[in-house]
Motif scaffolding. Structure first.
Motif, PDB file in Angstrom:
ATOM      1  N   PRO A 128     -45.256  18.738  47.572  1.00  0.00           N
ATOM      2  CA  PRO A 128     -46.299  19.387  46.776  1.00  0.00           C
ATOM      3  C   PRO A 128     -45.767  19.933  45.447  1.00  0.00           C
ATOM      4  O   PRO A 128     -44.615  20.356  45.362  1.00  0.00           O
ATOM      5  CB  PRO A 128     -46.770  20.532  47.678  1.00  0.00           C
ATOM      6  CG  PRO A 128     -45.657  20.783  48.617  1.00  0.00           C
ATOM      7  CD  PRO A 128     -44.949  19.479  48.798  1.00  0.00           C
TER       8      PRO A 128
ATOM      9  N   LEU B  24     -46.683  22.722  42.593  1.00  0.00           N
ATOM     10  CA  LEU B  24     -47.534  23.898  42.378  1.00  0.00           C
ATOM     11  C   LEU B  24     -47.606  24.238  40.896  1.00  0.00           C
ATOM     12  O   LEU B  24     -46.577  24.348  40.231  1.00  0.00           O
ATOM     13  CB  LEU B  24     -46.983  25.093  43.153  1.00  0.00           C
ATOM     14  CG  LEU B  24     -46.706  24.860  44.638  1.00  0.00           C
ATOM     15  CD1 LEU B  24     -46.166  26.121  45.279  1.00  0.00           C
ATOM     16  CD2 LEU B  24     -47.959  24.395  45.338  1.00  0.00           C
ATOM     17  N   LYS B  25     -48.818  24.410  40.377  1.00  0.00           N
ATOM     18  CA  LYS B  25     -48.978  24.771  38.969  1.00  0.00           C
ATOM     19  C   LYS B  25     -48.949  26.287  38.848  1.00  0.00           C
ATOM     20  O   LYS B  25     -49.683  26.989  39.528  1.00  0.00           O
ATOM     21  CB  LYS B  25     -50.312  24.222  38.462  1.00  0.00           C
ATOM     22  CG  LYS B  25     -50.599  24.554  37.016  1.00  0.00           C
ATOM     23  CD  LYS B  25     -51.857  23.858  36.539  1.00  0.00           C
ATOM     24  CE  LYS B  25     -52.200  24.252  35.113  1.00  0.00           C
ATOM     25  NZ  LYS B  25     -52.592  25.653  34.966  1.00  0.00           N
ATOM     26  N   MET B  26     -48.068  26.769  37.990  1.00  0.00           N
ATOM     27  CA  MET B  26     -48.013  28.209  37.748  1.00  0.00           C
ATOM     28  C   MET B  26     -48.032  28.417  36.248  1.00  0.00           C
ATOM     29  O   MET B  26     -46.993  28.322  35.596  1.00  0.00           O
ATOM     30  CB  MET B  26     -46.725  28.798  38.297  1.00  0.00           C
ATOM     31  CG  MET B  26     -46.273  28.101  39.573  1.00  0.00           C
ATOM     32  SD  MET B  26     -45.887  29.241  40.843  1.00  0.00           S
ATOM     33  CE  MET B  26     -45.407  30.610  39.886  1.00  0.00           C
TER      34      MET B  26
ATOM     35  N   LEU C 168     -43.932  23.972  39.693  1.00  0.00           N
ATOM     36  CA  LEU C 168     -42.867  24.340  40.624  1.00  0.00           C
ATOM     37  C   LEU C 168     -42.824  23.355  41.782  1.00  0.00           C
ATOM     38  O   LEU C 168     -43.843  23.051  42.397  1.00  0.00           O
ATOM     39  CB  LEU C 168     -43.125  25.756  41.148  1.00  0.00           C
ATOM     40  CG  LEU C 168     -42.195  26.256  42.260  1.00  0.00           C
ATOM     41  CD1 LEU C 168     -40.780  26.447  41.748  1.00  0.00           C
ATOM     42  CD2 LEU C 168     -42.712  27.584  42.818  1.00  0.00           C
TER      43      LEU C 168
ATOM     44  N   THR D  63     -40.597  22.571  45.355  1.00  0.00           N
ATOM     45  CA  THR D  63     -39.559  22.993  46.296  1.00  0.00           C
ATOM     46  C   THR D  63     -39.169  21.790  47.131  1.00  0.00           C
ATOM     47  O   THR D  63     -40.004  21.228  47.828  1.00  0.00           O
ATOM     48  CB  THR D  63     -40.090  24.075  47.263  1.00  0.00           C
ATOM     49  OG1 THR D  63     -41.221  24.685  46.700  1.00  0.00           O
ATOM     50  CG2 THR D  63     -39.047  25.099  47.567  1.00  0.00           C
TER      51      THR D  63
ATOM     52  N   ASP E 266     -36.774  23.773  42.927  1.00  0.00           N
ATOM     53  CA  ASP E 266     -36.003  24.644  43.812  1.00  0.00           C
ATOM     54  C   ASP E 266     -35.295  23.804  44.869  1.00  0.00           C
ATOM     55  O   ASP E 266     -35.937  23.059  45.610  1.00  0.00           O
ATOM     56  CB  ASP E 266     -36.935  25.658  44.486  1.00  0.00           C
ATOM     57  CG  ASP E 266     -36.207  26.481  45.533  1.00  0.00           C
ATOM     58  OD1 ASP E 266     -35.464  27.384  45.142  1.00  0.00           O
ATOM     59  OD2 ASP E 266     -36.349  26.185  46.738  1.00  0.00           O
TER      60      ASP E 266
END
Lengths: 129, 129
Positions: free
Chosen positions: B5, B7-9, B14, B16, B48
């Protein structure tokens, strides 16, 4: 040892669940998460489940206990990124994830967490002197 | 289908990495990541790797190509959370991850990304009229 990473982002913690959960992994996650909340004094936990194509009663219970534990440590929990098909299956199975707050994505989840933290501060009167 | 996945921040993405990478998963990640960068006009990517206990030349190359692709799409890449033992092994193996920026954790990675984005804007003169 296999474990799910917990990322600290300001006063929140972010967990992305990507792999099949089993008993020991769920316990390790609960241990790690509660330690991290206590260590950093985190106010909220975001759990991303966008890569899960199925959420069964085991995962539902695990999410519920994490939210409960976090709550006792004065942190709010929001589950984000649930796939539409997962929501359909959950309701069809009669699992409504009681006590678990949800949001569409991480950004909306963060906003929900900020609102929840402010609300709990007002309720506790911790913003008073 | 198995996928990692993203992730939009805000203006960053992002990722992992928690599971063993294989060819097809790495290709899917590159596809997904470049599409997401283009879709959201993201300026940076945080990867990450805190749950990886080993980084071999395959993962090193994959991180390098992601950084290269992101760069062509005007996004910076920072790899965060490398375990100390991984850093030791990488240097002992003679793998120095050329072209890859690293940071200790997500928060430091975000600061590094913000600095890198500002620097690239100055270099491109895109802050001028």
């Amino acid at each position: 040892m296999e474990r799910i990473p917990i990322l600290k982002m300001g006063e929140f913690l972010l967990v992305t669940i990507q792999i099949d959960m089993h008993d020991r992994l769920a316990l390790t996650l609960q241990d790690d998460l509660t330690s991290q909340i206590a260590l950093h004094g985190s106010r909220g936990v975001l759990i991303d489940i966008s890569s899960l194509e199925m959420v069964d009663s085991f995962i539902g219970r695990m999410l519920g206990s994490i939210a409960g534990m976090a709550n006792l440590l004065d942190a709010q929990t929001v589950v984000v990124g649930m796939q539409p098909s997962v929501a359909i299956t959950l309701v069809e199975l009669g699992l409504s994830l009681p006590g678990i707050r949800t949001a569409l994505d991480v950004e909306k989840g963060m906003m929900a967490l900020q609102a929840a933290v402010q609300e709990s501060e007002r309720a506790n009167g911790s913003s008073e002197l």
